[in-house]
Write an enzyme that holds these catalytic residues in place. Structure first.
Site, PDB file in Angstrom:
ATOM      1  N   HIS A  57       6.712 -84.348   2.115  1.00 39.84           N
ATOM      2  CA  HIS A  57       5.886 -85.193   2.995  1.00 39.84           C
ATOM      3  C   HIS A  57       5.086 -86.192   2.179  1.00 39.84           C
ATOM      4  O   HIS A  57       4.945 -86.029   0.964  1.00 39.84           O
ATOM      5  CB  HIS A  57       4.918 -84.314   3.802  1.00 39.84           C
ATOM      6  CG  HIS A  57       3.893 -83.651   2.943  1.00 39.84           C
ATOM      7  ND1 HIS A  57       4.056 -82.394   2.417  1.00 39.84           N
ATOM      8  CD2 HIS A  57       2.686 -84.096   2.476  1.00 39.84           C
ATOM      9  CE1 HIS A  57       3.005 -82.081   1.675  1.00 39.84           C
ATOM     10  NE2 HIS A  57       2.158 -83.097   1.691  1.00 39.84           N
TER      11      HIS A  57
ATOM     12  N   PHE B  46       0.104 -93.381  -2.557  1.00 43.85           N
ATOM     13  CA  PHE B  46       0.957 -92.689  -1.579  1.00 43.85           C
ATOM     14  C   PHE B  46       2.212 -92.165  -2.269  1.00 43.85           C
ATOM     15  O   PHE B  46       2.911 -92.920  -2.950  1.00 43.85           O
ATOM     16  CB  PHE B  46       1.325 -93.633  -0.435  1.00 43.85           C
ATOM     17  CG  PHE B  46       0.114 -94.110   0.299  1.00 43.85           C
ATOM     18  CD1 PHE B  46      -0.502 -93.292   1.238  1.00 43.85           C
ATOM     19  CD2 PHE B  46      -0.424 -95.357   0.036  1.00 43.85           C
ATOM     20  CE1 PHE B  46      -1.634 -93.718   1.904  1.00 43.85           C
ATOM     21  CE2 PHE B  46      -1.554 -95.792   0.701  1.00 43.85           C
ATOM     22  CZ  PHE B  46      -2.160 -94.966   1.638  1.00 43.85           C
ATOM     23  N   HIS B  47       2.471 -90.908  -2.080  1.00 39.81           N
ATOM     24  CA  HIS B  47       3.584 -90.298  -2.806  1.00 39.81           C
ATOM     25  C   HIS B  47       4.135 -89.108  -2.044  1.00 39.81           C
ATOM     26  O   HIS B  47       3.498 -88.596  -1.119  1.00 39.81           O
ATOM     27  CB  HIS B  47       3.084 -89.816  -4.172  1.00 39.81           C
ATOM     28  CG  HIS B  47       2.030 -88.757  -4.040  1.00 39.81           C
ATOM     29  ND1 HIS B  47       0.676 -89.049  -3.968  1.00 39.81           N
ATOM     30  CD2 HIS B  47       2.123 -87.417  -3.933  1.00 39.81           C
ATOM     31  CE1 HIS B  47      -0.008 -87.929  -3.831  1.00 39.81           C
ATOM     32  NE2 HIS B  47       0.849 -86.913  -3.802  1.00 39.81           N
TER      33      HIS B  47
HETATM   34  P1  AMP Z   1       0.174 -84.025  -1.911  1.00 49.25           P
HETATM   35  O1  AMP Z   1       1.596 -83.984  -2.320  1.00 49.25           O
HETATM   36  O2  AMP Z   1      -0.111 -85.088  -0.889  1.00 49.25           O
HETATM   37  O3  AMP Z   1      -0.373 -82.684  -1.555  1.00 49.25           O
HETATM   38  O4  AMP Z   1      -0.645 -84.537  -3.172  1.00 49.25           O
HETATM   39  C1  AMP Z   1      -0.635 -83.827  -4.370  1.00 49.25           C
HETATM   40  C2  AMP Z   1      -1.981 -83.968  -5.037  1.00 49.25           C
HETATM   41  O5  AMP Z   1      -2.183 -85.315  -5.462  1.00 49.25           O
HETATM   42  C3  AMP Z   1      -3.148 -83.647  -4.118  1.00 49.25           C
HETATM   43  O6  AMP Z   1      -3.698 -82.402  -4.484  1.00 49.25           O
HETATM   44  C4  AMP Z   1      -4.125 -84.774  -4.377  1.00 49.25           C
HETATM   45  O7  AMP Z   1      -5.412 -84.270  -4.613  1.00 49.25           O
HETATM   46  C5  AMP Z   1      -3.587 -85.449  -5.625  1.00 49.25           C
HETATM   47  N1  AMP Z   1      -4.017 -86.831  -5.827  1.00 49.25           N
HETATM   48  C6  AMP Z   1      -4.648 -87.188  -6.929  1.00 49.25           C
HETATM   49  N2  AMP Z   1      -4.960 -88.500  -6.885  1.00 49.25           N
HETATM   50  C7  AMP Z   1      -4.512 -88.988  -5.712  1.00 49.25           C
HETATM   51  C8  AMP Z   1      -4.541 -90.290  -5.109  1.00 49.25           C
HETATM   52  N3  AMP Z   1      -5.100 -91.350  -5.691  1.00 49.25           N
HETATM   53  N4  AMP Z   1      -3.979 -90.448  -3.903  1.00 49.25           N
HETATM   54  C9  AMP Z   1      -3.379 -89.392  -3.312  1.00 49.25           C
HETATM   55  N5  AMP Z   1      -3.336 -88.132  -3.851  1.00 49.25           N
HETATM   56  C10 AMP Z   1      -3.894 -87.928  -5.039  1.00 49.25           C
END
Ligand code: AMP
Length: 255
Positions: A114, A202-203
């Site tokens: 996601h 966004f990733h």
């Molecule tokens: P997710 O895959 O969306 O759970 O993201 C993985 C981790 O990326 C999360 O635990 C976020 O805290 C971290 N993260 C660190 N920096 C960022 C950023 N600038 N934007 C979005 N996520 C971030």
């Protein structure tokens, strides 16, 4: 049949009936060739997956630590875009995973692919329906769009307990998602909840490792990016946004 499914079916059926009657009306006006758009049912108050049998089992999460303890009445919630993996993506995933394995054998595949559009926030039970309905309202103004990834990036959670290998979205997708998270942030503010990152990146996380492994992974970042560039992943069409509130899943269709 659960209440949720029953409600969804009723909602979808009533939309089909409306669609049907609109069509016959148009027939009489001889506009048969005109393409009619089916009005989407509003499912903002209806979870799309039945919730009765939900239990949270830590053993299923490979020892992953919760960021905050479970408190009765508080529901951990986040807004995201769901990614459905295809064959090309899985080929790319396996290559990236093999490369990461070379430097750390204890990396895990992320459960549900996601793109997060909010942090994980804590929502109180009595606010779930109005929160979801407000999200539906603001997201219904957004058009469906194309999304692609253009680099591999390494992230750590705020507690530094987990590291993620992720695909970062490209410039145009980022612009669109920025606009979306601005609006979602407004809803979060209304509910006194933390907003998204000041500089969102966004990733889609694809692999995760315990602890902060950024330093080791940075060493192979160029190799990981080479693998991504050589694979030429397809652009994906995004037509809905999701919200998970505890064990309830909501979805909001875009125009
Ligand atoms: P997710 O895959 O969306 O759970 O993201 C993985 C981790 O990326 C999360 O635990 C976020 O805290 C971290 N993260 C660190 N920096 C960022 C950023 N600038 N934007 C979005 N996520 C971030």
């Amino acid at each position: 049949m659960s209440f949720s499914y029953c409600t969804i079916q009723m909602s979808a059926l009533s939309s089909l009936c409306e669609y049907d009657s609109e069509e016959s009306d148009c027939d009489t006006k001889s506009t048969k060739n005109k393409k009619l758009k089916l009005r989407l049912p509003d499912l903002s108050a209806v979870p799309v997956i039945p919730t009765e049998n939900y239990t949270d089992n830590c053993d299923l999460h490979a020892g992953r630590l919760r960021s905050f303890p479970h408190v009765r009445g508080n529901w951990s919630s986040f807004v995201y875009i769901q990614y459905t993996e295809d064959e090309d993506f899985l080929k790319l995933f396996k290559k990236l995973q093999a490369k990461v394995f070379e430097i750390d054998g204890s990396c895990y595949k992320c459960d549900d692919f996601h793109i997060s559009l909010s942090k994980t926030v804590v929502l109180q039970y009595h606010l779930i329906t109005s929160f979801s309905t407000t999200l539906q309202k603001i997201l219904s103004d957004f058009e469906s769009f194309k999304l692609s990834y253009d680099s591999v990036k390494i992230y750590c959670n705020e507690e530094n307990t987990r590291t993620f290998v992720a695909l970062e979205v490209d410039h145009f997708s980022k612009k669109y998602l920025m606009h979306m998270t601005d609006k979602i942030d407004n809803v979060l503010k209304e509910y006194n909840l933390p907003t998204f990152y000041e500089n969102p990146s966004f990733h889609m996380s694809i692999l995760w490792l315990n602890g902060n492994k950024k330093a080791q992974l940075i060493n192979i970042l160029d190799n990981l990016n080479d693998i991504l560039l050589n694979k030429n992943l397809k652009t994906i069409h995004i037509n809905k946004v999701n919200c998970k509130v505890g064990n309830k899943y909501f979805q909001y269709f875009l125009l």
